[in-house]
Design an enzyme around this catalytic site. Structure first.
Site, PDB file in Angstrom:
ATOM      1  N   GLU A 114     -23.038 -10.960  -1.272  1.00  0.00           N
ATOM      2  CA  GLU A 114     -22.412 -11.398  -1.015  1.00  0.00           C
ATOM      3  C   GLU A 114     -21.705 -12.725  -0.453  1.00  0.00           C
ATOM      4  O   GLU A 114     -20.700 -13.459  -1.203  1.00  0.00           O
ATOM      5  CB  GLU A 114     -20.452  -9.980  -0.381  1.00  0.00           C
ATOM      6  CG  GLU A 114     -19.320 -10.913  -0.306  1.00  0.00           C
ATOM      7  CD  GLU A 114     -19.100  -9.713   0.665  1.00  0.00           C
ATOM      8  OE1 GLU A 114     -18.850  -8.354   0.242  1.00  0.00           O
ATOM      9  OE2 GLU A 114     -18.092 -10.204   1.843  1.00  0.00           O
ATOM     10  N   LYS A 150       0.553  -1.084  -0.019  1.00  0.00           N
ATOM     11  CA  LYS A 150      -0.154  -0.057   0.045  1.00  0.00           C
ATOM     12  C   LYS A 150       1.078   1.124   0.522  1.00  0.00           C
ATOM     13  O   LYS A 150       0.777   1.905  -0.649  1.00  0.00           O
ATOM     14  CB  LYS A 150      -0.936  -0.170   1.584  1.00  0.00           C
ATOM     15  CG  LYS A 150      -2.109   1.360   1.459  1.00  0.00           C
ATOM     16  CD  LYS A 150      -2.554   1.080   2.212  1.00  0.00           C
ATOM     17  CE  LYS A 150      -3.706   1.949   3.175  1.00  0.00           C
ATOM     18  NZ  LYS A 150      -4.630   2.602   1.825  1.00  0.00           N
ATOM     19  N   LYS A 154     -16.886  -8.015  -6.673  1.00  0.00           N
ATOM     20  CA  LYS A 154     -16.656  -9.095  -6.268  1.00  0.00           C
ATOM     21  C   LYS A 154     -16.077 -10.073  -6.304  1.00  0.00           C
ATOM     22  O   LYS A 154     -16.630 -10.790  -7.549  1.00  0.00           O
ATOM     23  CB  LYS A 154     -17.313  -9.159  -4.517  1.00  0.00           C
ATOM     24  CG  LYS A 154     -17.504  -7.999  -3.548  1.00  0.00           C
ATOM     25  CD  LYS A 154     -19.031  -8.075  -2.592  1.00  0.00           C
ATOM     26  CE  LYS A 154     -18.814  -6.209  -2.332  1.00  0.00           C
ATOM     27  NZ  LYS A 154     -19.670  -6.472  -1.418  1.00  0.00           N
ATOM     28  N   CYS A 163     -24.284   5.456  -1.875  1.00  0.00           N
ATOM     29  CA  CYS A 163     -24.127   4.648  -0.799  1.00  0.00           C
ATOM     30  C   CYS A 163     -23.318   6.292  -0.326  1.00  0.00           C
ATOM     31  O   CYS A 163     -23.439   7.113  -0.096  1.00  0.00           O
ATOM     32  CB  CYS A 163     -22.829   4.021  -1.288  1.00  0.00           C
ATOM     33  SG  CYS A 163     -21.641   2.704  -0.008  1.00  0.00           S
ATOM     34  N   HIS A 170     -19.201   6.260  -6.345  1.00  0.00           N
ATOM     35  CA  HIS A 170     -17.298   6.442  -7.103  1.00  0.00           C
ATOM     36  C   HIS A 170     -17.006   6.624  -7.538  1.00  0.00           C
ATOM     37  O   HIS A 170     -15.851   6.932  -7.692  1.00  0.00           O
ATOM     38  CB  HIS A 170     -17.731   4.627  -6.306  1.00  0.00           C
ATOM     39  CG  HIS A 170     -18.332   3.661  -5.704  1.00  0.00           C
ATOM     40  ND1 HIS A 170     -19.145   3.448  -5.008  1.00  0.00           N
ATOM     41  CD2 HIS A 170     -17.231   3.223  -4.569  1.00  0.00           C
ATOM     42  CE1 HIS A 170     -18.524   2.894  -4.291  1.00  0.00           C
ATOM     43  NE2 HIS A 170     -17.964   2.481  -3.493  1.00  0.00           N
ATOM     44  N   TRP A 219     -17.251  -9.910   6.940  1.00  0.00           N
ATOM     45  CA  TRP A 219     -16.742  -8.913   7.293  1.00  0.00           C
ATOM     46  C   TRP A 219     -15.028  -9.184   8.443  1.00  0.00           C
ATOM     47  O   TRP A 219     -14.713  -8.193   8.547  1.00  0.00           O
ATOM     48  CB  TRP A 219     -16.268  -7.091   6.678  1.00  0.00           C
ATOM     49  CG  TRP A 219     -16.945  -7.530   5.112  1.00  0.00           C
ATOM     50  CD1 TRP A 219     -17.328  -8.202   4.489  1.00  0.00           C
ATOM     51  CD2 TRP A 219     -18.013  -5.853   5.118  1.00  0.00           C
ATOM     52  NE1 TRP A 219     -18.095  -7.506   3.337  1.00  0.00           N
ATOM     53  CE2 TRP A 219     -18.054  -6.246   3.536  1.00  0.00           C
ATOM     54  CE3 TRP A 219     -18.229  -5.055   5.264  1.00  0.00           C
ATOM     55  CZ2 TRP A 219     -18.610  -5.412   2.985  1.00  0.00           C
ATOM     56  CZ3 TRP A 219     -18.800  -4.066   4.886  1.00  0.00           C
ATOM     57  CH2 TRP A 219     -19.107  -3.926   3.453  1.00  0.00           C
TER      58      TRP A 219
HETATM   59  N1  GLN Z   1     -24.032   3.967   6.040  1.00  0.00           N
HETATM   60  C1  GLN Z   1     -23.074   3.474   5.717  1.00  0.00           C
HETATM   61  C2  GLN Z   1     -21.852   4.827   4.863  1.00  0.00           C
HETATM   62  O1  GLN Z   1     -22.644   4.972   4.552  1.00  0.00           O
HETATM   63  C3  GLN Z   1     -23.399   2.083   4.628  1.00  0.00           C
HETATM   64  C4  GLN Z   1     -21.815   1.966   3.809  1.00  0.00           C
HETATM   65  C5  GLN Z   1     -22.382   0.794   2.749  1.00  0.00           C
HETATM   66  O2  GLN Z   1     -23.026   0.276   2.645  1.00  0.00           O
HETATM   67  N2  GLN Z   1     -20.343   0.071   2.476  1.00  0.00           N
HETATM   68  O3  GLN Z   1     -20.518   4.766   4.987  1.00  0.00           O
HETATM   69 ZN    ZN Z   2     -23.325   1.447   0.419  1.00  0.00          ZN
END
Ligand code: GLN
Ligand code: ZN
Length: 731
Positions: free
Chosen positions: A575, A18, A99, A696, A664, A531
């Site tokens: 997943e 990294k 994934k 997200c 993203h 995870w």
């Molecule tokens: N509540 C989380 C965030 O907003 C959801 C993240 C996710 O879905 N990976 O970061």
């Molecule tokens: Zn999300």
């Protein structure tokens, strides 16, 4: 007994991978220095292999991702320069990340849609494999042709066959240059239609006259057509005997050919519990009566594990139970020695540690669960009416998914707190200041349902792990989720309980700052399990229910605090599903029940949201419907049309927020771009069921674009409401 290991984590003991890569990106390291450092890391791994095992691959190292490397090698992308390579990994023109099987490793998806149908892999450049000729010991590594194509996208169904056959020609040419080659074919473990199995046979028969010995590795599950591999010109077949439970049945049924080598994957590459050497030796003795030539190996690549346990300051009893990647290599050696009759070291390795982490109270609660504990007593229609009255939200309510930018200051303060340089009082004040700020920010922008921003959370799973009893977190147990992005999976070793409220302090504080509703924010049990490294001494559903009960209690505390909306994130819901669909029923049953167990005691007035993202939802929509939420927010930027159709097909009656902003991507979309998604969706969903939100959390974005994006998002909601007004309808 010979040993073979593969997939050792490339990250390095102190995350060197990294560090050097990111410093190259920041131009703090020259390309030459970078290359040297990467070669050094690879050398280190080879010498670790060399220390412990007899055989191993060379060429597993990558600058970012092995699927991308394979695509470049095969001429799908032309790379003259390292920057061009990274353009495919990150930034505006990056390939899609998805994934890898049922793991949380994301690979870059090679895209064939730009490729001419007559493309015959004429531009292959195998220099990357050839350079390993100088290694006398390692076996050159390559991703197999079937897995490569199967996991790529944009291949029209008619072309799959000719691509695979063309590929098998070039692989054959490559193989001819070597005495041995290591080929990874995890996609052999999917449930494959007969035509594809026939194609695989055809492709691999191409090696018939080659003198190269092929070491073929399958993993993550069993190979349903194992018997048909026996007729192919493959020298050694690697099978996963940990997750591929059916492999042993197949071998008992069909035997194993004398002219082939069975590479028995018997130490776990996905979980961290020490291998029971006695049990594994007994297993080897058992399969020895079916297979004459056996080499033992890890059951799946070791990069799902951190590098080493060494240096971790976990409870001593726990340390004695776990093994990371390096320790897996040690175990292979121990098994090999024990198999020859020397048990001294093996016995020490599996020393009894005694029972710990058992909580009778938790066990009792699980035992007493009844059917009604998995069901909200009040149905959706009734809940909808009650919630509407209390919440009084406008049409097209605008909200976010939870996190706000985790800027440098947040990370710095957290690090200071962890090092003890900031008192918990000071840290709490800092977090509260940030919450105050983000509440004001959201009010100013005009969002309807607010969040507290998640500034106190390093990671949505680790944060809860640290609050719960029965789960440990590591200091240096990093693994890669994609590129250079790493996380530390917690270790669920005991019965899970909640000593005190986990998130109520922050959420309650946030709510005290505003009259608008603040969403309580929880991570669901399936995602926590997916995870983390999960104990295997009790069934996984039981662990899941234990976590669900903790969240159920948390909801009760939220309600006492006046919280009216609660979101339970389950981004890993898809997943965690098994590789083979025939095993889905069992998994989804407990996954869905866990969710319903959390919400079953919530008041009907409490609005429950769930959030999922970045998965193929079409296949699991039936299971999603069984989860008793009121609102689902779901990513839709990648497959807008499809998602809408899935929900339409099942006549979805509840509320939904399709992400209108792909967080993203590195720029915030304009109102009209977001509007396109909504217009399409409104053909399928009644407007009173439709929420407006990003797809997200915003934690990876920066503040300026967050502000632009959210302003546009609120403007969109206003326009949608306004247009209704213009048309003369009631809002
Ligand atoms: N509540 C989380 C965030 O907003 C959801 C993240 C996710 O879905 N990976 O970061
Ligand atoms: Zn999300």
């Amino acid at each position: 007994m010979q040993t073979y290991a593969y997939g050792f984590p490339r990250l390095g003991r102190n995350r060197e991978f990294k560090k050097i890569t990111e410093s190259l990106w920041k131009r703090e390291t020259s390309k030459e220095e970078f290359k040297k450092a990467l070669d050094g890391l690879e050398e280190d791994i080879l010498s670790i292999y060399d220390e412990f095992v007899d055989k191993y691959p060379v060429g597993e190292m990558t600058k970012y991702d092995k699927m991308l490397d394979t695509a470049c090698m095969l001429g799908i992308y032309e790379i003259k320069e390292i920057n061009e390579y990274y353009q495919l990994c990150r930034g505006k023109n990056a390939l899609e990340l998805t994934k890898w099987f049922n793991t949380n490793y994301h690979y870059l998806v090679p895209d064939f849609s730009q490729i001419n149908d007559n493309f015959l892999f004429k531009q292959v450049n195998f220099e990357d494999v050839r350079r390993y000729k100088k290694y006398k010991k390692g076996i050159p590594y390559i991703i197999g042709p079937f897995t490569f194509l199967k996991l790529s996208k944009g291949i029209s169904s008619g072309k799959f066959k000719s691509f695979l056959l063309a590929l098998s020609d070039v692989y054959r040419e490559l193989a001819d240059e070597f005495e041995e080659i290591h080929i990874d074919e995890p996609a052999f473990c999917l449930e494959l239609p007969n035509e594809e199995i026939e194609l695989i046979k055809k492709a691999y028969n191409n090696f018939k006259t080659s003198k190269c010995k092929i070491y073929l590795f399958t993993y993550y599950d069993s190979v349903d057509f194992l018997k048909e591999l026996y007729d192919l010109p493959i020298y050694a077949i690697g099978l996963d005997f940990v997750q591929g439970k059916e492999n042993i049945d197949y071998i008992k049924k069909y035997g194993f050919p004398d002219d082939k080598v069975l590479i028995a994957g018997i130490v776990n590459g996905r979980n961290i519990w020490r291998t029971n050497i006695k049990e594994r030796v007994a297993f080897l003795e058992e399969i020895s009566s079916y297979a004459r030539n056996i080499i033992i190996s890890n059951a799946s690549p070791l990069y799902h594990l951190p590098v080493t346990v060494e240096g971790e300051s976990l409870d001593e009893k726990l340390i004695k139970r776990i093994a990371f990647a390096r320790e897996r290599l040690q175990e292979l050696r121990l098994i090999s020695i024990a198999f020859e009759g020397d048990w001294q070291l093996a016995d020490k390795w599996n020393e009894e540690t005694g029972v710990f982490g058992k909580d009778d109270n938790v066990r009792g609660r699980i035992k007493n669960l009844k059917d009604e504990d998995f069901q909200r007593p009040c149905d959706y229609t009734e809940r909808y009416r009650k919630q509407k009255e209390i919440l009084n939200l406008p049409l097209f309510p605008a909200t976010t998914i939870g996190s706000f930018p985790q800027d440098g200051e947040v990370r710095r303060k957290r690090a200071l707190f962890r090092k003890g340089k900031l008192s918990s009082g000071e840290y709490r004040t800092f977090i509260q200041d940030r919450i105050k700020g983000v509440i004001k920010f959201q009010e100013d922008i005009g969002l309807d349902v607010l969040v507290h921003g998640e500034f106190e959370r390093t990671d949505m799973v680790e944060f809860f792990a640290q609050k719960l009893e029965g789960i440990a977190t590591t200091e240096n147990g990093w693994i890669i989720s994609y590129g250079t992005r790493c996380y530390r999976p917690p270790v669920i070793y005991g019965d899970v309980s909640r000593p005190e409220p986990m998130t109520v302090d922050e959420i309650g504080f946030a709510q005290s700052q505003t009259r608008r509703p603040v969403k309580g924010m929880l991570t669901g049990p399936v995602t926590i399990l997916a995870w983390s490294y999960v104990r295997e001494d009790i069934p996984v559903w039981e662990v899941s229910y234990q976590i669900a009960l903790c969240l159920q209690d948390e909801i009760r505390d939220y309600e006492k605090e006046g919280i009216k909306i609660i979101q339970i994130d389950e981004p890993a819901f898809r997943e965690k599903a098994p590789v083979k669909k025939r095993n889905w029923g069992k998994y989804f049953e407990w996954a869905v029940k866990s969710f319903n167990l959390i919400v079953s005691k919530a008041k009907p007035e409490t609005q429950i949201h769930t959030h999922m993202c970045y998965s193929e939802f079409g296949e699991i929509i039936g299971y999603i419907l069984k989860m008793d939420f009121d609102v689902i927010t779901i990513e839709a930027s990648r497959s807008k049309g499809d998602i809408i159709e899935y929900f339409q097909n099942v006549d979805f009656k509840r509320q939904i927020g399709l992400g209108v902003w792909d967080i993203h991507s590195s720029y915030a979309p304009e109102v009209r771009e977001m509007k396109k998604i909504v217009e399409r969706a409104l053909k399928a969903f009644p407007e009173e069921n439709f929420w407006i939100n990003p797809d997200c959390g915003l934690k990876t974005r920066d503040w300026p674009e967050t502000e632009i994006g959210l302003r546009n998002l609120v403007e969109l909601a206003r326009q949608l409401r306004g247009e209704k007004e213009v048309k003369g309808e009631k809002i």
